[in-house]
Write a protein that holds these residues in place. Sequence first.
Motif, PDB file in Angstrom:
ATOM      1  N   ILE A  70      68.605 -52.261  45.651  1.00  0.00           N
ATOM      2  CA  ILE A  70      70.137 -52.174  46.056  1.00  0.00           C
ATOM      3  C   ILE A  70      70.096 -51.036  46.803  1.00  0.00           C
ATOM      4  O   ILE A  70      71.342 -50.414  46.993  1.00  0.00           O
ATOM      5  N   ALA A  71      69.135 -50.691  47.605  1.00  0.00           N
ATOM      6  CA  ALA A  71      69.110 -49.484  48.240  1.00  0.00           C
ATOM      7  C   ALA A  71      70.121 -49.329  49.405  1.00  0.00           C
ATOM      8  O   ALA A  71      70.565 -48.285  49.725  1.00  0.00           O
ATOM      9  N   HIS A  72      70.463 -50.407  49.866  1.00  0.00           N
ATOM     10  CA  HIS A  72      71.617 -50.446  50.972  1.00  0.00           C
ATOM     11  C   HIS A  72      72.932 -50.426  50.678  1.00  0.00           C
ATOM     12  O   HIS A  72      73.892 -50.350  51.287  1.00  0.00           O
ATOM     13  N   THR A  73      73.221 -50.249  49.400  1.00  0.00           N
ATOM     14  CA  THR A  73      74.561 -50.280  48.754  1.00  0.00           C
ATOM     15  C   THR A  73      74.980 -48.877  48.300  1.00  0.00           C
ATOM     16  O   THR A  73      76.244 -48.932  47.788  1.00  0.00           O
ATOM     17  N   SER A 595      71.436 -49.430  58.783  1.00  0.00           N
ATOM     18  CA  SER A 595      72.459 -48.336  59.824  1.00  0.00           C
ATOM     19  C   SER A 595      72.005 -47.186  59.472  1.00  0.00           C
ATOM     20  O   SER A 595      72.947 -46.071  59.490  1.00  0.00           O
ATOM     21  N   GLY A 596      70.911 -46.509  59.621  1.00  0.00           N
ATOM     22  CA  GLY A 596      70.297 -45.059  59.757  1.00  0.00           C
ATOM     23  C   GLY A 596      70.565 -44.570  58.424  1.00  0.00           C
ATOM     24  O   GLY A 596      70.214 -43.402  58.487  1.00  0.00           O
ATOM     25  N   ASN A 597      70.434 -45.128  57.149  1.00  0.00           N
ATOM     26  CA  ASN A 597      70.266 -44.501  55.817  1.00  0.00           C
ATOM     27  C   ASN A 597      68.910 -44.382  55.605  1.00  0.00           C
ATOM     28  O   ASN A 597      68.051 -44.996  55.364  1.00  0.00           O
ATOM     29  N   ILE A 598      68.669 -43.009  55.765  1.00  0.00           N
ATOM     30  CA  ILE A 598      67.376 -42.441  55.639  1.00  0.00           C
ATOM     31  C   ILE A 598      66.926 -42.929  54.193  1.00  0.00           C
ATOM     32  O   ILE A 598      65.555 -43.236  54.227  1.00  0.00           O
ATOM     33  N   SER A 599      67.293 -42.689  53.234  1.00  0.00           N
ATOM     34  CA  SER A 599      67.013 -42.986  51.818  1.00  0.00           C
ATOM     35  C   SER A 599      66.522 -44.330  51.737  1.00  0.00           C
ATOM     36  O   SER A 599      65.576 -44.789  51.347  1.00  0.00           O
ATOM     37  N   ALA A 600      67.345 -45.218  52.323  1.00  0.00           N
ATOM     38  CA  ALA A 600      67.121 -46.710  52.038  1.00  0.00           C
ATOM     39  C   ALA A 600      65.980 -47.276  52.961  1.00  0.00           C
ATOM     40  O   ALA A 600      65.304 -47.872  52.400  1.00  0.00           O
ATOM     41  N   VAL A 601      65.924 -46.609  54.287  1.00  0.00           N
ATOM     42  CA  VAL A 601      64.680 -46.929  55.053  1.00  0.00           C
ATOM     43  C   VAL A 601      63.430 -46.388  54.337  1.00  0.00           C
ATOM     44  O   VAL A 601      62.525 -46.895  54.460  1.00  0.00           O
ATOM     45  N   ALA A 602      63.538 -45.066  53.799  1.00  0.00           N
ATOM     46  CA  ALA A 602      62.276 -44.687  53.226  1.00  0.00           C
ATOM     47  C   ALA A 602      61.902 -45.354  52.108  1.00  0.00           C
ATOM     48  O   ALA A 602      60.677 -45.644  51.809  1.00  0.00           O
ATOM     49  N   LEU A 612      59.438 -39.555  56.781  1.00  0.00           N
ATOM     50  CA  LEU A 612      59.964 -40.481  57.642  1.00  0.00           C
ATOM     51  C   LEU A 612      60.681 -39.695  58.665  1.00  0.00           C
ATOM     52  O   LEU A 612      61.089 -39.885  59.794  1.00  0.00           O
ATOM     53  N   TYR A 613      61.279 -38.435  58.135  1.00  0.00           N
ATOM     54  CA  TYR A 613      61.777 -37.518  59.431  1.00  0.00           C
ATOM     55  C   TYR A 613      60.830 -37.074  60.333  1.00  0.00           C
ATOM     56  O   TYR A 613      61.213 -37.105  61.709  1.00  0.00           O
TER      57      TYR A 613
END
Length: 622
Positions: A70-73, A595-602, A612-613
Motif C-alpha cells: 500500500i506504499a502508494h496510498t 508521482s515522485g513519492n520517495i518512500s514509495a519508490v524506495a 535513492l537520493y
Amino acid sequence: MPQAALRDDQRAIAEAIARSWRRCMVKGVDEQAPAEDQIITAEALAHRLEKNRLLLTHADPEMITLSEQIAHTRSLVILTDSDGVILRTMGEGVDANEVRASLLPGASWSEEHRGTNAIGTALVERLPISVQGAEHFMAYHRSLSCSAVPIFAANNHLVATLDVSNDLNAPQQHTLALVKMAAQMVENRLFHATAEGEIGVHFHARPEFIGTLWEGVALFDAQGQLQAINRSGQFQFGLPLDQDLLSSRRPSFEAIFDESWLAFKQRAGSTAVLSPLRLRNGARLFAKASAKHAPSPGRTPVLDQPRESAASLAMLDSGDPQLSLAIKQVKQVLDRDIPILILGETGAGKELFSRAIHDASARKQQPFVAVNCAALPEGLIEAELFGYEEGAYTGAKRKGNIGKIQQADGGTLFLDEIGDMPLTLQARLLRVLQDRSVTPLGSSKSIPVNFMLLSATNQALKEKVAAGEFRSDLYYRINGLTVQLPALRQRQDLARLIQMILQIEQAPQVTLSASVMAIFTRHPWPGNIRQLHNVLRTAVALADGGEIGREHLTQDFIDEWDGPAHAPATALPSANESLKSQSEAAIRQAMRQHSGNISAVARQLGLSRNTLYRRLKDLELN
C-alpha cells in the motif's frame, strides 16, 4: 446504499458500526469534543512491548509486506495490543496534523477513549471493521479512513489488531482484504509458535486447501485430547468463534470426528497421505497428520524464515536459459571456498538466490547472515559489520555487540548492494577477507572467522572501479564467480515463476485468468520479481482462493501498464543496455508511477532513501 443491497460482509460492518455508536451514546461520549491524547508513558509502553515481544516478532514481516503493498496510498500500518494501545507503526502516515500525534506508539484507540473507530470497534466486535470518515463517532477523526482486523492466538485468545489508516481522500480500494490477509499470516505464525500438542491434524473440506493459509489445524496429545485449534478449524467445525473452547473440558478426537483416534493414526501414519474424515454432524473433510513438538519451557520460539527463503536452487531453475546457466555455474563451485558475486536489477531475486545457494551448500545448517549495505546509515554500518566492545562509542550497548561478520562464522555472509559500501569500510572488509579474522571496534583482539561470501549489486562495479568509487582489489576478491540474474521482462519462464510464487504464498490452487496472463506477459516489471510477488500476494488475498481476474489487480497497476499507450517502447531498456542504464530506467519509471513519492519508490525498488537520493542526484548530473 439500501440495506438490502449490502453484501453480507458489508451488512455485518454496518451493523457493528451502528452498535458501536449506540455504545458511545450510552457512555456519553461527546462526538464534537476533541479526543484526549490518551498516550501512555514511555515506561508503560516499554512494559507492553516486552509483554508482546512474541507478537511483535511474528507481526513484523507481515507489517513490512503490507506497507510495501500500500506504499502508494500514504497509509500507516498499525499494530495494537488487545487493549487497543499502539505498539508499532510502519509507513508514510497521514497528512492530517490534528490526528497524526494520535497515531504514535503508546496511543490508545479503544472505543472508550476514541469512540467508534476501526481498532477499538474491531476489538469489541471481534470482527474485521472498516470505518470511513463520518462513520467515526468523534468529529476529530472524520478525516480518516481505517480498516482493522483482530488477531487471535491459539484457542481464540484475542491478542491484537492490525490496522491500516490513511486520509479519507486517499485510495481505499481493497484495503480491508489486504489487512485480513496479513492478519491471517500473523495468526498462523503465532499459532505454530505457541500451540502445544503431540500430533497435528490439518484439514479442509477441499483437499487442495490443505497446506494453505485457510486450512484448519487442530493439535491433539498422544491420547487424542484436543490441545489447541486455530480459528479456521473452529469455523470448519461449525463451532462458535466468540469463546475459548478449551477453557474447561478438552474434547477428544472421537467427540469431534466420526472415527477412533487409533484408527486415524494408523491410516494417517504418513504425513503425505490425505485421509477422508467425517465430523459428528456428517460433514466430510480431508485431513493429514503431522508431528508437533511443544515449545521448550521459557524459550521464545524462533521466528520463521521469510516465506521467500523456501526456494531451493532446483525450485528456482524453472526453465529460463540464463538463470539455468547461473545455477549450473554456482553448483560447480559450491563448497570450494570461491566467493560469488550476483548481478541483477533491483528486485530480480538476488537475496532469494543467495539463500538458495546457502541451502544447497555444506553450510546449510549454519547461520545465513544478510547485510544490506545500502540500507544502513554510514555511521552505523561499521559497527554492524565488525561489532564493537563496550564503550567503543557513545550510545553503544553495554557489553558490546557481535558484528554480522562474526555472526556468520561457520555459515554464509551475504553482502547485498555491496556497491554502496563506503570506501573506508571497503578497506576493512578487504583485510577481513585476506586475514580471515575480524577486529571489533574498540578492541585490539582479532577473532578468526570462516564463512562463505556471497555479494550482490545492481550497479556496474567495473565502472565504479574505473571511477575510483570501488576498490579494485576488493572487486577481484569478491568475484571469484560472477553470475547474472535476468530481469523479469527478459525471462522465458513467467508461467512457471508465477506457480512458484503461488506455492510460496501457500496458494497453489489459485489460477490466473487469460486476461491477467496477457497483462503480465506484456508488463515491463521495473520492480522485477519483487513487484510480481507483491502483485500476486495482493491478488491472492482479493480473489479469496478463487481465480485471479483483472478485477483483483490494483487500479494503479492497471492504469500504468495496461496497453501500448501506457508502455511506450522508450520506457523499456533493451537487453543490451548496461546494468547502470537499466537501473536508471527503473528509477525513472518508478518515480513516474508514484508521482515522485520517495518512500514509495524506495520500497518498490528495495533501496534505502539515502541510496535513492544519491541515484537521483546522479541522474540530474547526467
